[in-house]
Design a protein around this motif. Sequence first.
Motif, mmCIF file in Angstrom:
data_model
loop_
_atom_site.group_PDB
_atom_site.id
_atom_site.type_symbol
_atom_site.label_atom_id
_atom_site.label_comp_id
_atom_site.label_asym_id
_atom_site.label_seq_id
_atom_site.Cartn_x
_atom_site.Cartn_y
_atom_site.Cartn_z
ATOM 1 N N HIS A 30 5.682 -34.277 -10.943
ATOM 2 C CA HIS A 30 6.305 -35.021 -9.842
ATOM 3 C C HIS A 30 5.558 -34.767 -8.526
ATOM 4 N N THR A 31 5.171 -33.525 -8.298
ATOM 5 C CA THR A 31 4.388 -33.205 -7.096
ATOM 6 C C THR A 31 3.064 -33.955 -7.096
ATOM 7 N N LEU A 32 2.438 -34.041 -8.255
ATOM 8 C CA LEU A 32 1.152 -34.733 -8.372
ATOM 9 C C LEU A 32 1.276 -36.195 -7.967
ATOM 10 N N PHE A 33 2.218 -36.923 -8.559
ATOM 11 C CA PHE A 33 2.353 -38.356 -8.290
ATOM 12 C C PHE A 33 2.847 -38.602 -6.865
ATOM 13 N N ASP A 34 3.780 -37.786 -6.405
ATOM 14 C CA ASP A 34 4.336 -37.998 -5.071
ATOM 15 C C ASP A 34 3.306 -37.717 -3.985
ATOM 16 N N THR A 35 2.537 -36.642 -4.131
ATOM 17 C CA THR A 35 1.516 -36.309 -3.131
ATOM 18 C C THR A 35 0.403 -37.339 -3.118
ATOM 19 N N ALA A 36 0.004 -37.801 -4.304
ATOM 20 C CA ALA A 36 -1.035 -38.829 -4.356
ATOM 21 C C ALA A 36 -0.582 -40.106 -3.663
ATOM 22 N N ARG A 37 0.692 -40.468 -3.802
ATOM 23 C CA ARG A 37 1.188 -41.662 -3.125
ATOM 24 C C ARG A 37 1.220 -41.473 -1.615
ATOM 25 N N ARG A 38 1.664 -40.276 -1.167
ATOM 26 C CA ARG A 38 1.767 -40.044 0.274
ATOM 27 C C ARG A 38 0.404 -39.946 0.947
ATOM 28 N N ARG A 39 -0.676 -39.742 0.188
ATOM 29 C CA ARG A 39 -2.020 -39.804 0.774
ATOM 30 C C ARG A 39 -2.400 -41.229 1.146
ATOM 31 N N VAL A 40 -1.735 -42.209 0.508
ATOM 32 C CA VAL A 40 -2.061 -43.620 0.738
ATOM 33 C C VAL A 40 -1.072 -44.261 1.701
ATOM 34 N N TYR A 41 0.202 -44.042 1.476
ATOM 35 C CA TYR A 41 1.227 -44.623 2.349
ATOM 36 C C TYR A 41 2.459 -43.747 2.298
ATOM 37 N N THR A 42 3.310 -43.941 3.285
ATOM 38 C CA THR A 42 4.587 -43.229 3.355
ATOM 39 C C THR A 42 5.712 -44.237 3.417
ATOM 40 N N GLY A 43 6.936 -43.736 3.256
ATOM 41 C CA GLY A 43 8.089 -44.629 3.289
ATOM 42 C C GLY A 43 8.517 -45.010 1.885
ATOM 43 N N LYS A 44 9.552 -45.817 1.830
ATOM 44 C CA LYS A 44 10.055 -46.280 0.541
ATOM 45 C C LYS A 44 10.577 -47.691 0.706
ATOM 46 N N LEU A 45 10.721 -48.361 -0.439
ATOM 47 C CA LEU A 45 11.181 -49.743 -0.427
ATOM 48 C C LEU A 45 12.695 -49.789 -0.470
ATOM 49 N N THR A 46 13.272 -50.516 0.463
ATOM 50 C CA THR A 46 14.727 -50.679 0.503
ATOM 51 C C THR A 46 15.045 -52.153 0.652
ATOM 52 N N ASN A 47 16.344 -52.466 0.666
ATOM 53 C CA ASN A 47 16.752 -53.864 0.811
ATOM 54 C C ASN A 47 16.414 -54.413 2.189
ATOM 55 N N GLN A 48 16.204 -53.535 3.180
ATOM 56 C CA GLN A 48 15.858 -54.003 4.508
ATOM 57 C C GLN A 48 14.484 -54.652 4.525
ATOM 58 N N ASN A 49 13.654 -54.340 3.503
ATOM 59 C CA ASN A 49 12.314 -54.901 3.486
ATOM 60 C C ASN A 49 12.298 -56.358 3.043
ATOM 61 N N ALA A 50 13.405 -56.848 2.543
ATOM 62 C CA ALA A 50 13.413 -58.197 1.990
ATOM 63 C C ALA A 50 13.207 -59.268 3.034
ATOM 64 N N SER A 51 13.412 -58.935 4.287
ATOM 65 C CA SER A 51 13.242 -59.933 5.343
ATOM 66 C C SER A 51 11.819 -60.386 5.500
ATOM 67 N N GLY A 52 10.881 -59.531 5.065
ATOM 68 C CA GLY A 52 9.473 -59.892 5.183
ATOM 69 C C GLY A 52 8.903 -59.619 6.541
ATOM 70 N N ASN A 53 9.687 -59.071 7.456
ATOM 71 C CA ASN A 53 9.213 -58.770 8.797
ATOM 72 C C ASN A 53 8.964 -57.270 8.890
ATOM 73 N N ALA A 54 7.719 -56.875 9.088
ATOM 74 C CA ALA A 54 7.379 -55.458 9.098
ATOM 75 C C ALA A 54 8.021 -54.735 10.255
ATOM 76 N N THR A 55 8.249 -55.437 11.385
ATOM 77 C CA THR A 55 8.805 -54.768 12.566
ATOM 78 C C THR A 55 10.278 -54.434 12.370
ATOM 79 N N ASN A 56 10.974 -55.158 11.467
ATOM 80 C CA ASN A 56 12.391 -54.913 11.228
ATOM 81 C C ASN A 56 12.630 -54.153 9.933
#
Length: 936
Positions: free
Chosen positions: A348-374
């Motif tokens: 789990h540490t391996l996959f999670d750390t490798a992902r955080r080297r590329v991007y941070t954050g997580k996908l939630t329902n708030q992302n459905a708007s398609g507006n990065a600022t919101n």
Amino acid sequence: MPPGDERAPVKLSLPLQYQQELFQDLRDEDQLVIIARGLGLLRIVTNLLHSYDAAGNNLVLLIGADDRENGWIGESLAEHAVVSNAPKARGLSVVNTDMMSVGTREKMYAQGGIFSITSRILIVDFLSGLLDPVVVTGCVVLHADRVIATSVEAFILRIYRQKNKAGFLKAFSDNPEPFATGFSPLATMLRNLFLRKPGLYPRFHVSVAKSLEGRRKAEVIELEIPMTDSMRAIQQAVMECVEVSVAELRKGNSGTIDMEEWNLDSALHKNFDTIIRRQLDPVWHRTSFRTKQIVWDLSLLRNILHAVLTYDAVEFNRYLDTVRAASQPPPGSTRLSQSPWLFLDAAHTLFDTARRRVYTGKLTNQNASGNATNAGPDALSPVLEELPKWAMLAEVLEEIERDVYFNPQPQDDSSGAILIMCSDSSTCRQVREYLQTMHVKLEDQKNGEDTPEEGPSAAYMMRRKLRNYVNWKRDFGRVSASLFAENQKAINTDSRGGQAARGKAPPNKRRRVRGGASAGSGMSRTVSGNIQQNFDKDAHIQSLLAELQPTEAETQQKGEVAADPLEDMDGHYEMYEMKDLLVVHPYDGDMDEHVLDEVKPRYVIMYEPDAAFIRRIEVYRSSHTDRNVRVYFMYYGGSVEEQRYLSAVRREKDAFTKLIRERGNMAVVLDNGTSALDPEEAFLRTVNTRIAGGGRLAATAAPPRVVVDVREFRSSLPSLLHGRNMVVVPCMLTVGDYVLTPNICIERKSIRDLISSFNNGRLYNQAETMLQHYKSPMLLIEFDQNKSFTLEPFADLSNSVGAAAMAAPDLQAKIVMLTLAFPRLRIIWSSSPYQTAEIFEELKKQQEEPDPVKAVQIGLEDGEDPASKTYSQIPQDMLRVVPGLSGNEKALQRITLHVESVLELANMEEEEICELSGREIGRQIHRFFNRDVYAD
């Protein structure tokens, strides 16, 4: 000494003392030379061959050289001939399967020269009498560490020494580790090579050390680069997974095999999984599924350790996504079918750390708007961690530029070029891309101003890689959704008693073929969880892509970086000065000496450590006192990269130490070819002391004879038959592989060949032809030495040979069907080539000897040349799956007799094909090669 072995005075290109001493020792007596990597083995071999080539009337055979080495030696011999003005020198002649007939080879042998011959051709020429070993001046063997007792090279040397006692024999190797494993390995290897004296030249040899350290050394700057915290965490997590896997391996196989060297340190060695598999091979059919899985996992974990130091953050995360997707079990299966290391916290540490080297954050329902600022505080945002070596590389290049500015005219013979050496071609591409884009500036999208970044940066390159990664992952999410729907539908159908569609691969096989990653790196680990969040992910991916679109400034700079050179032909063909060149090249063994001699670099940057190249630099600097070299040696401190480098150096030193100790305690090596030449001994060996039917004692003046197909000399069986004092007669057989008596014909199949022959139908045709011409046809199924004598392990081939594989029950069923179709066909089961040789000897007792002429004529039409039956097996296998030719050996035989290649057949008109194969078959073949796939 054979006639023609003249010692002509030649001009050598061996400037160092140890090279000259080694050359003189080789000219004086035969020996096995084991030299450390990087000390110029091919240069010594080339000078030795040139000394015989300059005499002009020698016949010297070069054995074991590959294509690259043939190119090196050929060019060097041509240069030596020009420099030393040797009119009798003829250079190197390469004899392989791609050229020259028997008559051409015979004429070339009669003229003499230096010949590099493939082992299979040379052994056939020796046995057939085309080349008499007596007329050979000598043999030079490369890669002597590969010459084992059952190899074709050992077979060649045995025949050469039995018939030619005066010719010289020199053997070379720059791989000392194989000579230091096993019981008295050096003495065993000397017996295989028919040599008495070993010559050992490690780096710490007195003459070598004096040659490389007595003169001015190269200026070496060691750069220990610290890893980032993320890289260190990933490495630690992978090491923990390796340690747990090795512990599980030891616990599950205690008491069955030797596990003294099964530890974390040895697991980092590149051949660790091969060593474990070799130990487990004899009991592989009794090995548990968990052990097999761990063996495969160790190889994967070792690749991950290498990837974290060489791949950029985006590419490494994509690689892990692919690993995780391939490891996902099909829906409905239990977690026991997954690799054990995937359930560790370290994974789990391996996959999670490798992902955080590329991007941070997580996908939630708030992302459905398609507006990065919101998108909210947990929105996905790029991180794009750069490899620490990139910044250090830019800093080194900047230092070199300053040095060139203050010293524009170097006071030596070097070209002033910069040479960057990497481990492989993929790393070279990465370095080239970074060097081309490290000065490209990004534009701040919020205020339209350039980012205040100073100095080189990989931001432009990493943003471009992230765009490609996001597109790739979005496409995989859609594929994953459709695959899950199909798999779930198939499972539901099976549960209701229905049948799944025939011909489809199992769900896990389909996932493996597709490759790629799971739909969400930071989401649920189950496939269904990814599908449920598919809408949210697609919406946010669109917003992320919009944010990462190249700006106008980036687009303009990209055009400048990746401009088409053909638009400016004058600039494209401009001659650059050597001091302006920056060469990025992968490590390539002895070929690196050519690179150093041609580029003549003033600066060398070792982007990754390599012990052999360091010695090549030492030899290059000591050989050219008028050239200064500055070396930048880069490595990650406290990393697996550093540990592997130190471990490789230590293993080589330990191997030479063991060899030196064995040489000091070694008894006199007896020439085991003497007894074979004793006439009395030879006669006694041919006496058959078995009393047949209470009758007389049978004594034969001639040894038993076996007719062998020339294509069988790839295997070790002909060598073992010759070792049991049988006369091996190589012929071009149309029916069978071995003819023991006028009535016994044997078709030999290894397990892989047996599987392939069943799939393409070739075995049924071979059995049919044997039954037509011989009273006692036999099928020999031969297993490998020191491997399990059972068909069960070959169920694993489904993962490695694709369509050519089948499970063990299917293979057994097809063998049963073969025996039902041909009741007179006998099957011989042999656990190894050694047992096969014993079986052949028993079958030949009290039997007549075969006639090679009749054996060759069997299966041929009147006046047909047996050489016309020799074709490459791969094109024939391709044609066997073409509609019309599948299962029709007679039509295939007619086509192969009249058509030169598959390309020619594909371009033939329909009428031409019909004339060869018949109207219906010809129409099918023509339709197959001329079908419009896009219209379908």
